[in-house]
Write an enzyme that holds these catalytic residues in place. Structure first.
Site, PDB file in Angstrom:
ATOM      1  CG  ASN A   7      81.524  43.671  92.760  1.00 48.10           C
ATOM      2  OD1 ASN A   7      82.670  43.883  92.361  1.00 48.10           O
ATOM      3  ND2 ASN A   7      81.232  42.748  93.654  1.00 48.10           N
ATOM      4  CG  HIS A  10      85.157  41.300  87.574  1.00 44.63           C
ATOM      5  ND1 HIS A  10      86.104  40.352  87.917  1.00 44.63           N
ATOM      6  CD2 HIS A  10      84.010  40.927  88.163  1.00 44.63           C
ATOM      7  CE1 HIS A  10      85.525  39.419  88.658  1.00 44.63           C
ATOM      8  NE2 HIS A  10      84.266  39.755  88.831  1.00 44.63           N
ATOM      9  CG  HIS A  43      84.966  39.642  96.950  1.00 46.56           C
ATOM     10  ND1 HIS A  43      84.499  38.563  96.242  1.00 46.56           N
ATOM     11  CD2 HIS A  43      85.405  39.158  98.131  1.00 46.56           C
ATOM     12  CE1 HIS A  43      84.656  37.469  96.976  1.00 46.56           C
ATOM     13  NE2 HIS A  43      85.184  37.809  98.132  1.00 46.56           N
ATOM     14  NE  ARG A  45      86.975  36.298  94.541  1.00 43.53           N
ATOM     15  CZ  ARG A  45      86.463  35.081  94.703  1.00 43.53           C
ATOM     16  NH1 ARG A  45      87.138  34.166  95.397  1.00 43.53           N
ATOM     17  NH2 ARG A  45      85.290  34.768  94.202  1.00 43.53           N
ATOM     18  NE  ARG A  49      90.190  34.912  92.683  1.00 44.31           N
ATOM     19  CZ  ARG A  49      89.431  33.808  92.526  1.00 44.31           C
ATOM     20  NH1 ARG A  49      88.464  33.782  91.622  1.00 44.31           N
ATOM     21  NH2 ARG A  49      89.647  32.734  93.265  1.00 44.31           N
ATOM     22  CD  GLU A  70      80.731  41.131  97.283  1.00 42.80           C
ATOM     23  OE1 GLU A  70      81.632  40.638  96.598  1.00 42.80           O
ATOM     24  OE2 GLU A  70      79.547  41.159  96.900  1.00 42.80           O
ATOM     25  CB  THR A 101      80.734  34.009  94.684  1.00 43.27           C
ATOM     26  OG1 THR A 101      81.655  34.996  95.164  1.00 43.27           O
ATOM     27  CG2 THR A 101      79.960  33.439  95.865  1.00 43.27           C
ATOM     28  CD  GLU A 151      74.338  40.727  97.431  1.00 44.88           C
ATOM     29  OE1 GLU A 151      74.581  41.798  98.032  1.00 44.88           O
ATOM     30  OE2 GLU A 151      74.995  40.346  96.450  1.00 44.88           O
ATOM     31  CG  HIS A 190      76.868  35.638  91.466  1.00 44.33           C
ATOM     32  ND1 HIS A 190      78.178  35.824  91.836  1.00 44.33           N
ATOM     33  CD2 HIS A 190      76.879  34.726  90.469  1.00 44.33           C
ATOM     34  CE1 HIS A 190      78.952  35.028  91.100  1.00 44.33           C
ATOM     35  NE2 HIS A 190      78.186  34.352  90.257  1.00 44.33           N
TER      36      HIS A 190
HETATM   37  C1  LIG Z   1      79.299  37.401  96.053  1.00 46.97           C
HETATM   38  C2  LIG Z   1      79.283  37.719  94.607  1.00 46.97           C
HETATM   39  O1  LIG Z   1      78.528  37.176  93.849  1.00 46.97           O
HETATM   40  C3  LIG Z   1      80.205  38.731  94.070  1.00 46.97           C
HETATM   41  O2  LIG Z   1      79.949  39.933  94.664  1.00 46.97           O
HETATM   42  C4  LIG Z   1      81.631  38.329  94.290  1.00 46.97           C
HETATM   43  O3  LIG Z   1      82.437  39.490  94.275  1.00 46.97           O
HETATM   44  C5  LIG Z   1      82.009  37.385  93.164  1.00 46.97           C
HETATM   45  O4  LIG Z   1      83.398  37.195  93.209  1.00 46.97           O
HETATM   46  P1  LIG Z   1      84.265  37.834  92.037  1.00 46.97           P
HETATM   47  O5  LIG Z   1      83.976  39.307  92.063  1.00 46.97           O
HETATM   48  O6  LIG Z   1      85.669  37.498  92.428  1.00 46.97           O
HETATM   49  O7  LIG Z   1      83.794  37.224  90.754  1.00 46.97           O
HETATM   50  N1  LIG Z   2      77.267  40.351  95.465  1.00 51.46           N
HETATM   51  C1  LIG Z   2      77.092  40.334  94.016  1.00 51.46           C
HETATM   52  C2  LIG Z   2      77.946  41.394  93.393  1.00 51.46           C
HETATM   53  O1  LIG Z   2      78.474  42.250  94.083  1.00 51.46           O
HETATM   54  C3  LIG Z   2      78.118  41.421  91.930  1.00 51.46           C
HETATM   55  O2  LIG Z   2      78.155  40.116  91.379  1.00 51.46           O
HETATM   56  P1  LIG Z   2      78.357  40.068  89.771  1.00 51.46           P
HETATM   57  O3  LIG Z   2      77.327  40.993  89.169  1.00 51.46           O
HETATM   58  O4  LIG Z   2      79.762  40.556  89.507  1.00 51.46           O
HETATM   59  O5  LIG Z   2      78.127  38.623  89.416  1.00 51.46           O
END
Ligand SMILES: CC(=O)[C@@H](O)[C@H](O)COP(=O)(O)O
Ligand SMILES: NCC(=O)COP(=O)(O)O
Length: 240
Positions: A7, A10, A43, A45, A49, A70, A101, A151, A190
């Site tokens: 993911n 960030h 994601h 959103r 953000r 996402e 999340t 998930e 997560h």
């Molecule tokens: C669903 C999850 O846990 C993450 O994939 C999600 O992207 C968390 O949101 P942020 O990335 O904005 O922290």
């Molecule tokens: N769906 C979880 C994800 O994509 C990554 O979550 P995190 O490792 O950033 O908390």
């Protein structure tokens, strides 16, 4: 072998801190692929953000592994998902005030809105996953919607104190068995990091882990390609 979804949200968080052009999550995705990512998760959103619409468009065109978008069960982002056509759509809950999340999607309690979003993504030919707590009622409700994957939210496990972590892990394992029995792919994510991922990787029938914040944190120190490669080596060691 467990599939690793990276993911890159960030990376975009750092860029948005100055509302500028770097670091670019699209470049980070390419480096994650070189490090061994089996998928790229992002994601979009509603509050934008971190990941921007421009990122989604470019990721679709440049990522050569699985794309996993996402999104909330909201028409605006469902429209974008259907138009962009990622391989997967992962429906997640969202609230403006959250730092990240919090809980899983309340499929059992809100099936009308979830059901509508699921159907629209399926009609668009997109594989659908639901981000839910390891809760039997939620898993049953997900199965009734005919989604391709669940998930499991590993957040409570990730933040649990040592003496509570075993209970949370057992909860994930039981839920995982129900997901597989329900005919859905078992994914999790997560709050996973280079240490706590080891137990989750060993849950039977675990197919995919989505990890972001910890890999990006490591990438700040060693670079994205190496951070992903390190996570890949851990998964290969604990879930060959
Ligand atoms: C669903 C999850 O846990 C993450 O994939 C999600 O992207 C968390 O949101 P942020 O990335 O904005 O922290
Ligand atoms: N769906 C979880 C994800 O994509 C990554 O979550 P995190 O490792 O950033 O908390």
């Amino acid at each position: 072998m467990i599939e690793l979804g990276v993911n890159i949200d960030h990376i975009a968080t750092v860029r948005q801190a100055r509302r500028t052009y770097e670091p670019d999550p699209v470049i980070a995705a390419a480096l994650a692929e070189q490090g061994g990512a089996d998928g790229i998760t992002f994601h979009l959103r509603e509050d934008r953000r971190h990941i921007q619409d421009r990122d989604v468009e470019l990721l679709k065109r440049t990522v050569t592994v699985k794309t996993n978008m996402e999104l909330a069960c909201a028409d605006e982002v469902v429209d974008i998902c259907c138009r962009t056509q990622p391989d997967w759509g992962l429906l997640v809950p969202e609230s403006r005030q959250e730092v990240t999340t919090e809980g899983g999607l309340d499929v059992a309690g809100d099936s009308g809105r979830v059901k509508s979003a699921v159907q629209r993504l399926k009609d668009a030919g997109i594989l659908v996953s639901l981000f839910i707590d390891p809760d039997m009622d939620q898993i049953r409700a997900a199965s009734e919607l005919g989604v391709d994957a669940v998930e499991l939210h590993t957040g409570p496990y990730a933040i649990a104190r040592r003496d509570d972590q075993k209970r949370e892990l057992d909860r994930l394992a039981s839920a995982g068995e129900a997901v597989t029995t329900g005919g859905m792919r078992l994914h999790a994510g997560h709050g996973l990091n280079y240490t706590n991922v080891r137990n989750v990787a060993q849950i039977p029938d675990m197919i995919e882990l989505n990890i972001g914040h910890s890999i990006v944190s490591r990438a700040v120190m060693v670079g994205m390609k190496e951070a992903v490669a390190e996570m890949r080596r851990i998964l290969d060691l604990y879930a060959p």
